[in-house]
Write a protein that holds these residues in place. Structure first.
Motif, mmCIF file in Angstrom:
data_model
loop_
_atom_site.group_PDB
_atom_site.id
_atom_site.type_symbol
_atom_site.label_atom_id
_atom_site.label_comp_id
_atom_site.label_asym_id
_atom_site.label_seq_id
_atom_site.Cartn_x
_atom_site.Cartn_y
_atom_site.Cartn_z
ATOM 1 N N SER A 992 96.420 56.828 47.509
ATOM 2 C CA SER A 992 97.420 57.190 46.534
ATOM 3 C C SER A 992 98.075 55.682 45.985
ATOM 4 N N ALA A 993 99.051 56.100 44.888
ATOM 5 C CA ALA A 993 99.529 54.681 44.343
ATOM 6 C C ALA A 993 100.886 55.186 43.667
ATOM 7 N N SER A 994 101.861 54.196 43.548
ATOM 8 C CA SER A 994 103.105 54.683 42.830
ATOM 9 C C SER A 994 103.160 54.113 41.344
ATOM 10 N N SER A 995 103.581 55.027 40.591
ATOM 11 C CA SER A 995 103.750 54.565 39.344
ATOM 12 C C SER A 995 104.700 53.248 38.989
ATOM 13 N N ALA A 996 105.348 53.038 39.931
ATOM 14 C CA ALA A 996 106.200 51.741 39.791
ATOM 15 C C ALA A 996 105.232 50.479 39.759
ATOM 16 N N ASP A 997 104.186 50.496 40.794
ATOM 17 C CA ASP A 997 103.419 49.497 40.787
ATOM 18 C C ASP A 997 102.679 49.139 39.438
ATOM 19 N N PHE A 998 102.650 50.108 38.655
ATOM 20 C CA PHE A 998 101.987 49.817 37.370
ATOM 21 C C PHE A 998 102.796 49.745 36.115
ATOM 22 N N GLY A 999 104.231 49.652 36.447
ATOM 23 C CA GLY A 999 105.172 49.345 35.428
ATOM 24 C C GLY A 999 105.444 50.480 34.588
ATOM 25 N N VAL A 1000 105.181 52.086 35.099
ATOM 26 C CA VAL A 1000 105.389 53.132 34.408
ATOM 27 C C VAL A 1000 106.468 53.882 35.212
ATOM 28 N N GLY A 1001 107.453 54.123 34.519
ATOM 29 C CA GLY A 1001 108.522 54.984 35.171
ATOM 30 C C GLY A 1001 109.566 54.178 35.612
ATOM 31 N N VAL A 1119 84.438 61.205 39.007
ATOM 32 C CA VAL A 1119 85.303 62.054 38.626
ATOM 33 C C VAL A 1119 86.529 61.860 39.431
ATOM 34 N N SER A 1120 87.563 61.334 38.824
ATOM 35 C CA SER A 1120 88.751 61.277 39.811
ATOM 36 C C SER A 1120 90.074 62.114 39.110
ATOM 37 N N SER A 1121 90.841 62.607 40.092
ATOM 38 C CA SER A 1121 91.916 63.140 39.800
ATOM 39 C C SER A 1121 93.295 62.507 40.202
ATOM 40 N N ASN A 1122 94.207 62.692 39.622
ATOM 41 C CA ASN A 1122 95.543 61.892 39.866
ATOM 42 C C ASN A 1122 96.623 62.826 39.397
ATOM 43 N N SER A 1123 97.426 63.043 40.626
ATOM 44 C CA SER A 1123 98.455 64.161 40.357
ATOM 45 C C SER A 1123 99.517 63.905 41.388
ATOM 46 N N LYS A 1124 100.601 64.578 41.145
ATOM 47 C CA LYS A 1124 101.623 64.622 42.255
ATOM 48 C C LYS A 1124 101.457 65.694 43.087
ATOM 49 N N HIS A 1125 100.906 66.718 42.466
ATOM 50 C CA HIS A 1125 100.755 68.104 43.118
ATOM 51 C C HIS A 1125 99.306 68.702 43.259
ATOM 52 N N TRP A 1126 98.386 67.930 42.792
ATOM 53 C CA TRP A 1126 97.099 68.690 42.816
ATOM 54 C C TRP A 1126 96.014 67.564 42.937
ATOM 55 N N LYS A 1127 95.043 67.866 43.558
ATOM 56 C CA LYS A 1127 93.892 66.918 44.038
ATOM 57 C C LYS A 1127 92.551 67.666 43.935
ATOM 58 N N TYR A 1164 101.532 59.149 43.524
ATOM 59 C CA TYR A 1164 100.438 60.003 42.697
ATOM 60 C C TYR A 1164 99.255 60.076 43.950
ATOM 61 N N THR A 1165 99.021 61.213 44.120
ATOM 62 C CA THR A 1165 97.635 61.342 44.775
ATOM 63 C C THR A 1165 96.292 61.315 43.969
ATOM 64 N N PHE A 1166 95.237 60.098 44.314
ATOM 65 C CA PHE A 1166 94.156 59.812 43.568
ATOM 66 C C PHE A 1166 93.167 60.487 44.470
ATOM 67 N N ILE A 1176 84.399 53.865 42.799
ATOM 68 C CA ILE A 1176 85.480 52.972 42.066
ATOM 69 C C ILE A 1176 86.842 53.382 42.607
ATOM 70 N N ILE A 1177 87.488 52.364 42.977
ATOM 71 C CA ILE A 1177 88.799 52.742 43.397
ATOM 72 C C ILE A 1177 89.845 52.958 42.281
ATOM 73 N N SER A 1178 90.060 54.299 42.071
ATOM 74 C CA SER A 1178 90.701 54.679 40.771
ATOM 75 C C SER A 1178 92.256 54.208 40.945
ATOM 76 N N SER A 1179 92.715 54.229 42.302
ATOM 77 C CA SER A 1179 94.137 53.804 42.382
ATOM 78 C C SER A 1179 94.704 52.305 42.069
ATOM 79 N N ALA A 1180 93.435 51.608 42.009
ATOM 80 C CA ALA A 1180 93.673 49.928 41.681
ATOM 81 C C ALA A 1180 93.426 49.759 40.198
#
Length: 1427
Positions: A992-1001, A1119-1127, A1164-1166, A1176-1180
């Motif tokens: 998981s990762a926060s959008s704030a870490d990437f300057g979004v939101g 194939v990676s998914s990222n969402s707050k509600h689904w995985k 977000y859940t990755f 590939i660590i998609s949350s990094a």
């Protein structure tokens, strides 16, 4: 012709007056000399009678003479030499110049407004002198002496004896063969005895007694006592006595010293008849009584005159002028003496001269009558002679050349002519005309052409002057006379007199065309002065016509100017050319204009009028010259020579303005800052701005918007009022209304556009900028201002000079000139200063272009160059905002040349290392960026802003947390990877990762990215390298991506708050993969975890890459998914291969299972499903960076589309909430990242490229794409006119959205065995599961009575019945799952579809919404078997 002071009648009368000779004793001459006058000069101002005079004609009729004038001259026994007459007449013309400050006559003719001198006093002076200096000839008597005054002083011992001597002397001169000059009218010349008495010294009694004796001897009519010199010299000197002599003496004494400076006499070959110029006989009358020499006599007899002789003559004349110019005339005379002289002339005329003439006319008339045998007087017979038929006159061509025929003095024909001349002199024009007419016939019969021409000439004048104009002016008489004088007699002097008289007469009758033709006809090569004057008068004729002929005027003025120039009359030549220039100027007559200007320049230079000369030569050069190169080169050299002379006169004066080369001021560009560094190997400097780039308004606007965006973010959403967009390069298209800002110690480059209009090269040397500087300290509270002129102080501003700058023929070339400001203040760039010169040998004669091969530093100046300047004056844009500005022409300011020099600021340089130029769509590449601070100030707050933030990233906060994995370095991957366990293939690995870490939101603009500088400061001279990941844009083609680097100084400045650096990256992308994805609900209500929400995800991958790019195949590695509600939970892939390989044009379909996740709303859940060996660590970084950036850009795109309806949706707020609840049922917030590797063969080496594609899935059942599809517009669309109506769109959920509220599922055995033999009815238990998909409470209605409508369904599946309660009404809470037990009844075996229950649903408490039929599941088939 020009206007004259006199009328034509006055002019002719004054041209022909009775001549009286004066013979003075030595003592008498001495008395008059006390007044610095000779006797003839003494009486000259009083020679016009103030009253009418009466005399009787031969018929005894009374004849009135008005305004009679006589001429008294000293006797001179030699005719003047033609050369001397030419010289002195030249002086007469040269001293007569237009008066200073004279108001010119403005003539408007068509498009022309001409300033022309209305009068030509030099012509009138010439004409008067010419007519009065004509030597006497035998064929006419007009300038023969009628009488002679014998003047003796009363102080002589024996005055009577002296009178006797003078009388004998006069007789000897007239009748002795020794003297052929002067000519006398009749043998019996009237002698008039004048006793001159000096009142101041003489004895009056003695004078009276002598006078009494004279009266007894000569009669009261023949003598006169003239008393003069009444004024005692010791009387009051302040008594003012008028000086009437000066105006007469000025004509004979040339007082203009300057006229001799540039005079060169043109030697003529044909000097026999060249008495074309002259001066009146009254000049220098009082030299002495030595009759042997004439005042116009030269020391040598030659008719022509060379310049050395002339200079001697002119210097002697100047000496006499110097002695005469300051002496007063008539110093011993009182006003009473003036009256006595006037009375004396009147007495002489009344009592002596006119009775003598009257008597002579009678005698001549009687002689003629007696000789001809006529019964009446000539006067009374006139009508009889001329009223009858005329004898046809022979044409001039038929007559023999008999100009040499001479009559004896007593010939009757001459007596008629003599009588005619006498009548003409006393204004008896009718009788004169009769006599001339008679004489003309006689002369023509005898073919005495000279005599006939004279008679014709005077007959025409007499006819014109007759009172009452009984007959028209016989112009043909004059034509014949002129032709005869010129062609037969070869006497140009008489021909000229004819032309002068006739032209004046024709002018008075407004016959300008005939007058002009007459004047032009007499121009010839033998006399330049005469030709010049006549051509000038012809020009005036053309301009004075009723319809002015302007161009003819100008043309003849040019001809006159040319002849004046040849005659040495430089001032008159210059004046003629200047007057003609008014016509030719600006009318497209470029060659004529060049000739005129060149001549004006030459003449002005000769006359030392250097400013006029420079101006004229300047005009030649600045007009678009059509001259050949050789001529242009000559013009340029003349100009430089004249300019050099002009500047040497005032070496300390201001620098003059130079006309060449042209400067296109509006094309001037100003660049602030250092020149861009070139690329060094893999290092590529930021493109920034340079003078070599073309201006693009669209691009300029984009940069301005980017800067406004970053400034707005810095200032928390607002742009400060004093914000001024940074402009590095100012030109004609940029906004130059504000003062530009420049930084101290940074160069200012001014690009000046020069154009050489000539066909010869121009060489500019020592070329630099001219400026003015006012130092100001902007850091102080009060601006202390000191002014300094910038041409000397190099400490304030350094100036760079270009040593040599060559502009080839007709070339436009730019020069870049630099200034280096060393102090803060206000700089004003005024212009350029340089030496203008021409290149030696630049004009080729063999047709080869001389400019070929001329390289800088390899050409030689011809040594002639002038220092000068040109100002840069730029007109601002025309204002068009207010009504006043639209209706008038107003221009705004253009301040590009007036920069403000601000305090020191940091200066950033950016270099890109390993920056690619070509990428696949979605390809990820790692590069490095180097930031260097090249100034002496630390910089901070470094940010970069771009319209395409999804293209690059510097890595998020987690980039440093992820350790480098050992296997990551194998392929130099841009991703953070870890080796995966083979057992966990196709199951999701979660992070998981926060959008704030990437300057979004975070609330800021996603386009503005903070550059992660260590310590957030870059010190002076320091440099830092940072990694930068790039992702190829999803659309193929060439992309220009603009980066704007923003930074500030640690110290805040009042003028400049920040600085920016621009970089444009050009990336060419080629196709890679095209991905489509859909998501649908799974039929299974419960998943492994017992939750009732799962979905199926279908991903369709197509390789659309063309093999030309060298890509062999693509591998889907993860194939990676990222969402707050689904995985993603797992892959449902039937294939046994680990990863999916796609060659060119191949497709694959992947299926995944997705479930809801339990994460909080913030993170977000990755979920990564790995197909290869490495995860590939998609949350990094960088995978997550690009995902979040694409998310924000996707959000921005959909937000813009939906924003238009926002205002309408806000109408019913409460209703809107319910609709939102319904909409959420069919929404899914699932984002997919497909990570791939591409195997590329390049230069026989295999490379592995990697990349990622993003898909955002929003709606169940709706297909989503990795790149938005372009909607193809129809080619032609009909134009529709409509009025947009503001009706709000009803905020109703669609039936599709309402049908997704409840998810149904039937649980039953797939096959059921029943013994129908034992029991005819078969009952099967069925469970109906109802799942509420929404968060709201839902009313559910279940109807089991529904029958299939189509007969086809009945045939296929057969019929059955539900037993028990067939209609249910339930209420389900949010996300609730409800189980309902049902029984199905069958009567025989078969296959049955149990999916017949109809489920209706609606939200609780919503009356307006009806129950909506819910989407049915797939067919639920059951097999009933019989046992």
């Amino acid at each position: 012709m020009a206007q004259c002071v006199q009328s034509v009648q006055e002019f002719i009368q004054d041209s022909f007056v009775p001549l009286v000779a004066a013979l003075c004793s030595e003592e008498a001459e001495r008395l008059t000399r006390r007044n610095n006058l000779s006797f003839a000069e003494l009486v000259r101002p009083f020679c016009r009678l103030t009253s009418e005079v009466h005399m009787r004609d031969p018929n005894n009729q009374l004849h009135i003479i008005k305004n009679l004038k006589i001429a008294v001259n000293n006797i001179i026994t030699h005719p003047p030499q033609p050369g001397a007459i030419r010289k002195l007449l030249h002086d007469v013309v040269s001293v007569s110049q237009p008066a200073e400050g004279l108001v010119a006559n403005v003539i408007t003719a068509g498009d022309y407004d001409l300033n022309i001198s209305a009068t030509t006093p030099w012509f009138e002076s010439y004409r008067e002198c010419f007519l009065q200096s004509m030597p006497a000839s035998d064929h006419e008597f007009l300038n023969h002496y009628v009488a002679c005054m014998l003047v003796v002083s009363s102080s002589e011992p024996d005055p009577v004896e002296q009178f006797l001597k003078l009388s004998q002397e006069q007789h000897r001169i007239q009748h002795s063969s020794e003297y052929s000059y002067p000519k006398w009218f009749i043998p019996n010349t009237l002698k008039y005895y004048v006793l001159l008495h000096d009142v101041s010294t003489g004895e009056e009694q003695r004078a009276d007694s002598i006078y009494e004796e004279m009266k007894q001897r000569y009669g009261t009519q023949g003598c006169y006592l003239l008393k003069i010199n009444s004024r005692v010299s010791n009387r009051g000197a302040d008594e003012q006595i008028p000086d009437p002599w000066s105006q007469y003496l000025q004509k004979s004494t040339i007082q203009n010293q300057d006229s001799y400076e540039d005079y060169t006499v043109v030697s003529n070959k044909n000097t026999d008849h060249l008495i074309s110029d002259g001066i009146d006989n009254e000049i220098k009358d009082g030299l002495s009584n030595n009759f042997k020499t004439h005042p116009l006599q030269l020391d040598h007899p030659s008719g022509s005159l060379d310049s050395t002789d002339y200079m001697k003559a002119s210097t002697s004349l100047q000496d006499s002028k110097k002695s005469n110019s300051g002496t007063p005339h008539g110093a011993c005379l009182t006003l009473t003496d003036h009256d006595r002289i006037r009375q004396f002339i009147q007495e002489f005329t009344f009592r002596g001269l006119l009775p003598h003439i009257e008597k002579t006319i009678r005698q001549l008339n009687d002689q003629l009558i007696s000789r001809k045998g006529l019964s009446r007087s000539l006067f009374t017979a006139t009508k009889k002679w001329f009223s009858g038929s005329k004898v046809p006159e022979k044409s001039i061509n038929e007559l023999k050349n008999t100009s040499g025929l001479l009559y004896p003095p007593e010939a009757p024909e001459l007596q008629i002519r003599k009588m005619a001349d006498l009548c003409f002199l006393v204004q008896h024009y009718e009788l004169a005309y009769s006599c001339y007419h008679t004489a003309k016939k006689d002369f023509l019969n005898d073919q005495a052409m000279l005599y006939a021409a004279g008679a014709l000439e005077m007959a025409a004048v007499s006819a014109f002057l007759q009172p009452g104009a009984p007959r028209p002016y016989p112009a043909h008489y004059m034509e014949t006379a002129i032709q005869t004088y010129r062609d037969i007699c070869k006497n140009m002097v008489l021909a000229e007199r004819c032309v002068l008289l006739s032209a004046e007469i024709l002018k008075s009758q407004s016959k300008y065309s005939e007058a002009a033709a007459l004047l032009i006809r007499l121009t010839s090569e033998d006399s330049d002065l005469r030709s010049a004057l006549l051509l000038e008068q012809a020009a005036h004729c053309f301009i004075n016509m009723k319809s002015p002929m302007v161009r003819k005027f100008a043309f003849h003025m040019i001809l006159a100017g040319h002849r004046f120039s040849k005659a040495g009359q430089k001032k008159h030549a210059l004046r003629c050319y200047c007057q003609a220039m008014q016509v030719y100027k600006g009318k497209g007559w470029s060659l004529a204009e060049d000739h005129i200007n060149f001549t004006i320049g030459r003449q002005s230079f000769t006359l030392r009028q250097l400013d006029n000369a420079v101006s004229a030569f300047r005009h030649i050069l600045i007009n678009d010259s059509k001259q050949p190169p050789a001529q242009q080169g000559a013009f340029l050299r003349e100009y430089l020579y004249v300019y050099k002379n002009a500047t040497q006169l005032s070496p300390d004066g201001p620098l003059p303005q130079l006309p060449l080369p042209y400067i296109n001021s509006s094309a001037t560009r100003v660049f602030f800052g250092h020149d861009r560094r070139p690329a060094e190997g893999e290092k590529q400097a930021a493109t920034h701005v340079s003078l070599d780039q073309e201006y693009d308004s669209e691009s300029s606007q984009q940069w301005k918007e980017l800067e406004e965006q970053v400034v707005s973010v810095i200032n928390k959403g607002t742009i400060p009022p004093n914000f001024q967009p940074t402009q590095f390069c100012l030109n004609r298209y940029s906004d130059n209304s504000k003062f530009p800002l420049a930084v101290v110690e940074e160069p200012i480059t001014v690009e000046v556009s020069f154009r050489n209009p000539l066909k010869v090269p121009l060489l500019l040397t020592d070329l630099s900028l001219l400026w003015k500087f006012q130092p100001k300290d902007f850091s102080a509270k009060h601006d202390g201002e000191t002014k300094g002129q910038g041409t000397c102080d190099e400490d304030m501003v350094g100036t760079e000079a270009i040593a040599e700058f060559l502009i080839n023929s007709e070339e436009t070339k730019v020069a870049r000139l630099k200034l280096f400001p060393h102090q803060t203040g206000e700089l004003h760039i005024l212009g350029v200063v340089y030496n203008l010169g021409s290149v030696q040998g630049a004009v080729s004669l063999d047709g080869i272009d001389p400019s070929i091969g001329l390289q800088a530093g390899k050409f030689v100046s011809n040594g002639l160059s002038v220092r000068g300047r040109q100002d840069l004056e730029i007109q601002g844009p025309r204002l068009n905002n207010t009504k006043e500005e639209k209706t008038s022409i107003k221009y705004g300011p253009d301040r590009r040349l007036d920069p403000i020099i601000t305090e020191e600021m940091p200066l950033l340089e950016v270099f890109f290392i390993n920056f690619p130029t070509g990428l696949l769509c979605g390809e990820i590449r790692k590069a490095y960026v180097e930031f260097v601070n090249v100034s002496k100030c630390p910089l901070t707050a470094l940010k970069v802003v771009s319209k395409h933030p999804e293209f690059f990233t510097f890595g998020g906060n987690t980039a440093v947390l992820t350790p480098l994995s050992p296997s990551a370095s194998e392929n130099c991957s841009a991703y953070k990877t870890v080796v995966t366990d083979p057992t966990s293939v196709r199951t999701a690995l979660l992070s998981s990762a926060s959008s704030a870490d990437f300057g979004v939101g975070t609330g800021g603009s996603p386009e503005v990215i903070q550059v992660p500088l260590p310590d957030a400061v870059l010190l002076p001279g320091a440099s830092v390298q940072l990694p930068m990941w790039l992702r190829g844009p999803d659309e193929e083609g060439v992309h220009e991506i603009n980066f704007l680097f923003y930074y500030e100084s640690i110290k805040k400045h009042s003028k400049m708050c920040h600085r920016v650096l621009r970089h444009t990256a050009v990336i060419c992308t080629s196709r890679s993969l095209h991905i489509r994805a859909t998501v649908c609900r799974s039929n299974a209500l419960g998943d492994e975890e017992g939750r009732g929400d799962n979905m199926l995800l279908f991903v369709d991958v197509e390789n659309i890459n063309t093999s030309e790019t060298g890509v062999k195949e693509f591998h889907i590695v993860q194939v990676s998914s990222n969402s707050k509600h689904w995985k993603l939970q797992k892959s449902v892939n039937i294939s046994g291969d680990k990863d999916t390989k796609l060659a060119s044009r191949e497709r694959a379909k992947l299926c995944f299972k997705a479930v809801r996740c339990k994460n909080s709303e913030e993170n977000y859940t990755f979920a990564d499903i790995v197909f290869g060996n490495e995860q590939i660590i998609s949350s990094a970084s960088p995978c997550a960076d690009f995902f979040f950036q694409s998310l924000s850009s996707e959000y921005k795109r959909t937000h813009v589309q939906s924003h238009t309806h926002a205002s309408q949706r806000a109408v019913k707020q409460s209703f809107d909430e319910i609709v939102r609840l319904i909409q959420r049922c069919s929404e899914v917030d699932l984002n997919i990242v497909i990570l791939w590797k591409a195997y590329v063969v390049e230069d026989s080496k295999q490379l592995i490229l990697e990349g990622q594609h993003h898909i955002a899935l929003n709606t169940i059942g709706k297909e989503a794409f990795s790149f938005p599809q372009k909607q193809e517009l129809p080619e032609t669309v009909l134009l529709k006119f409509f009025r947009p109506e503001n009706t709000p769109v009803p905020a109703r959920p669609t039936p599709e959205q309402l049908s997704n509220l409840i998810k149904t599922s039937l649980h039953y055995p797939e096959s059921f065995n029943h013994s129908f033999h034992q029991k005819s009815l078969c009952l099967v238990p069925v469970t109906l599961l109802l799942s509420n998909c929404s968060q709201a409470v839902v009313d559910v209605m279940i109807d089991l009575r529904h029958k299939p409508t189509s007969s086809e369904a009945l045939e296929i599946h057969g019929s059955f019945t539900w037993l028990g309660q067939t209609q249910y009404k339930l209420q389900l809470k949010g996300q609730e799952v409800y189980s309902l037990q049902l029984k199905a009844c069958f009567v025989h075996t078969g296959v049955y579809n149990l999916g017949t229950p109809r489920v209706f649903a609606k939200l609780v408490d919503q009356v307006t919404l009806f129950e909506t039929s819910q989407q049915n599941s797939m067919p639920a088939l059951i097999i009933i078997n019989n046992i």
